[in-house]
Enzyme design. Structure first.
Site, PDB file in Angstrom:
ATOM      1  N   LYS A  19       0.797  -1.284   0.120  1.00  0.00           N
ATOM      2  CA  LYS A  19      -0.012   0.100   0.053  1.00  0.00           C
ATOM      3  C   LYS A  19       0.996   1.238  -0.065  1.00  0.00           C
ATOM      4  CE  LYS A  19      -3.834   1.838   2.657  1.00  0.00           C
ATOM      5  NZ  LYS A  19      -4.647   1.728   4.070  1.00  0.00           N
TER       6      LYS A  19
ATOM      7  N   SER B 208      -9.594   1.680   3.327  1.00  0.00           N
ATOM      8  CA  SER B 208      -8.598   2.510   2.504  1.00  0.00           C
ATOM      9  C   SER B 208      -7.692   1.527   1.692  1.00  0.00           C
ATOM     10  CB  SER B 208      -7.747   3.522   3.522  1.00  0.00           C
ATOM     11  OG  SER B 208      -7.115   2.976   4.231  1.00  0.00           O
TER      12      SER B 208
ATOM     13  N   SER C  80      -9.444  -0.639   7.232  1.00  0.00           N
ATOM     14  CA  SER C  80      -9.012  -0.412   5.944  1.00  0.00           C
ATOM     15  C   SER C  80      -8.300  -1.728   5.565  1.00  0.00           C
ATOM     16  CB  SER C  80      -8.285   0.749   5.976  1.00  0.00           C
ATOM     17  OG  SER C  80      -8.840   1.874   6.257  1.00  0.00           O
TER      18      SER C  80
END
Lengths: 70, 475
Positions: free
Chosen positions: B84, B159, B183
């Site tokens: 990420k 997210s 997330s």
């Protein structure tokens, strides 16, 4: 709690030293009110004498291994 | 793409890792087919902000030489993974999904990045995310929205939506996400993959762009629970560079997977976790619990007396802390934030200190109630979220009847509990809606009991096949 007028947000804006547009003040007035109501309700709950012994749960230094229940 | 390449991409991380270990597949070939898949799908899925094609192939060639020389580092050696884009990677721009950090190039790795590199992983790219991780849709205004591989007209949640979509679309064999309010777990659930939020402090947050300091975690996202366990084994453990990381010893997460669930006690909180769901989610998670009962587990209904305050507490803490981190940028560059994140950051500055502290005290209350309940049960199981993937761009969701609910509050209804209490939580695929959209269940464990939650999830996957389904994406 009455619906927020824009001036409530304007006062918070001044305290926080922010600079908001009129549109943002209106958006915040609508969005923040229900969250504030919920936060006030939680604050009232946690103010109850039965919870007086509870301290905040942020632990920037972690649990020691012997505190861990596995 | 050649059929044999497509079949490689259908294997799990551990399966393809065995082929690498046996020298039946080269890390170079794996990386080439991964990059080919990424290039084919990215116009549709947009899971990546940065693809490291040349760098990944260079690393893959080096690992190929190592393996041929007899140096094998373990199950992640030569395996293409993604990070990420809020995890630092030395020399590679780390944007956190933002315009503000669009040109930020770290001079050092995150500890998690360094551990994966040391284990021989091939980092093929940095994945898209909700801006600064402050949201649950990965509708990113600066890098475009990521799309759900099961239905590209729908969101991948967030997210860590890019990591979830990349794993779900078989673009990578695993990815790293971060989880503050859900997330990792939310995109795992809606993209049909596995995601683990570890116990707070179990994995280092060093050199990860923070969202909320007291709730941030880093964890694996993968196709199977066993894959997630293999990744977790590498990244878990004390880090002297993160003073909030725990010195509690780590377990052997892979070996413990194979113990059956005979006698495992599953806690269910019906009044909260099963009272407000889309019907398909309710039915899938209930069926999953019954499947575990059929393999030897028991179910106990538990009442958590004060669970209802968790959404307010989470929003208060998860608003005040990011707003504090972003104070300077919010004043100097407010126009460089997306509208949704900017409003949230402004709102976070308006809570009183007493609101924040009362929320942190509530957190202790809720944690104590769950720790007490763990005297009766080994894990809790609930839905990861109460609905399946919504259309792209939606800011509201319908769960029951016609009532539209705010997306942010609705999406974190169930993931917020482990986030507040610091407990480990694993999302595992447990079914599909009539429209073919993935559904996930959340397995919540005691502090530092990741081995138990992984074991329950793995044993569930031994008797089910939801995790083997792939989205129908023809490039």
């Amino acid at each position: 709690m009455e619906p927020f007028e824009d001036d409530v947000i304007a006062r918070l804006e001044q305290i926080a030293d922010l600079s908001l547009s009129a549109t943002e003040r209106r958006l915040l007035a609508a969005s923040f009110r229900p969250l504030l109501l919920a936060a006030n309700a939680l604050s009232k709950k946690m103010s109850d004498p039965q919870y007086l012994s509870i301290s905040p749960a942020f632990r920037f230094n972690h649990l020691d291994p012997e505190e861990v229940q596995t | 793409m050649r059929p044999e390449s497509r079949s490689l991409l259908s294997l799990s991380l551990l399966e393809v890792g065995q082929l690498v270990a046996n020298r039946q597949v080269s890390p170079v070939e794996l990386t080439e087919v991964t990059l080919e898949r990424i290039m084919e799908l990215e116009p549709t899925i947009n899971a990546f902000i940065t693809v490291l094609a040349d760098e990944a192939l260079q690393v893959a060639r080096a690992h190929e030489q190592m393996i041929m020389a007899g140096y094998f580092l373990g199950p992640l050696h030569g395996i293409p993974l993604a990070l990420k884009d809020n995890l630092y990677m030395q020399g590679v721009r780390t944007t956190a999904g933002s315009k503000i950090l669009a040109d930020f190039v770290p001079v050092a790795d995150a500890t998690v990045t360094a551990r994966l590199k040391a284990a021989g992983a091939v980092i093929v790219g940095k994945t898209n995310m909700h801006e600064f991780a402050w949201g649950g849709t990965t509708a990113n205004p600066h890098y475009g929205p990521t799309r759900n591989p099961w239905d590209p007209s729908r969101f991948p949640a967030g997210s860590s939506g890019g990591s979830g979509a990349a794993v779900g679309a078989r673009e990578v064999f695993g990815a790293i996400g971060t989880d503050t309010g859900g997330s990792i777990r939310l995109p795992a659930a809606v993209n049909g993959c596995v995601g683990l939020r570890p116990t707070i402090g179990r994995v280092s947050n060093h050199n990860v762009v923070p969202l909320a300091w007291t709730m941030d975690t880093v964890g694996p996202m993968a196709r199977t629970v066993a894959d997630a366990a293999a990744m977790f084994q590498i990244i878990a453990g004390y880090d002297p560079l993160d003073e909030a990381s725990s010195t509690a010893p780590i377990s052997d997460y892979l070996t413990s997977l194979d113990r059956n669930v005979q006698g495992i006690c599953i806690g269910v909180v019906p009044t909260y976790f099963f009272s407000h769901l889309q019907p398909a989610v309710h039915d899938a998670v209930r069926a999953a619990i019954e499947t575990l009962v059929a393999t030897g587990a028991q179910v106990v209904e538990i009442d958590i007396a004060n669970i209802d305050g968790n959404i307010s507490a989470q929003l208060t803490i998860e608003s005040a802390e990011p707003s504090t981190f972003h104070q300077r940028w919010l004043r100097e560059r407010p126009q460089d934030y997306g509208d949704d994140v900017r409003i949230l950051l402004e709102m976070g500055e308006m809570y009183l200190a007493s609101h924040y502290l009362q929320a942190q005290r509530y957190r202790a209350l809720l944690r104590n109630e769950f720790i007490s309940a763990f005297n009766q049960v080994d894990v809790f199981i609930c839905p990861t979220l109460p609905f399946v993937a919504t259309p792209l761009g939606a800011t509201t969701v319908v769960i029951e009847g016609d009532e539209k609910e705010d997306m942010l509050s609705a999406i974190m209804q169930y993931t917020g509990v482990p986030s507040l209490t610091g407990l480990p939580a694993l999302s595992v695929p447990c079914g599909f809606s009539p429209d073919g959209l993935p559904i996930g269940m959340q397995i919540i464990g005691k502090p530092f009991a990741e081995a138990t939650v992984l074991r329950v999830g793995h044993q569930y996957q031994q008797v089910t096949s939801w995790h083997t389904r792939e989205p129908d994406l023809h490039a």
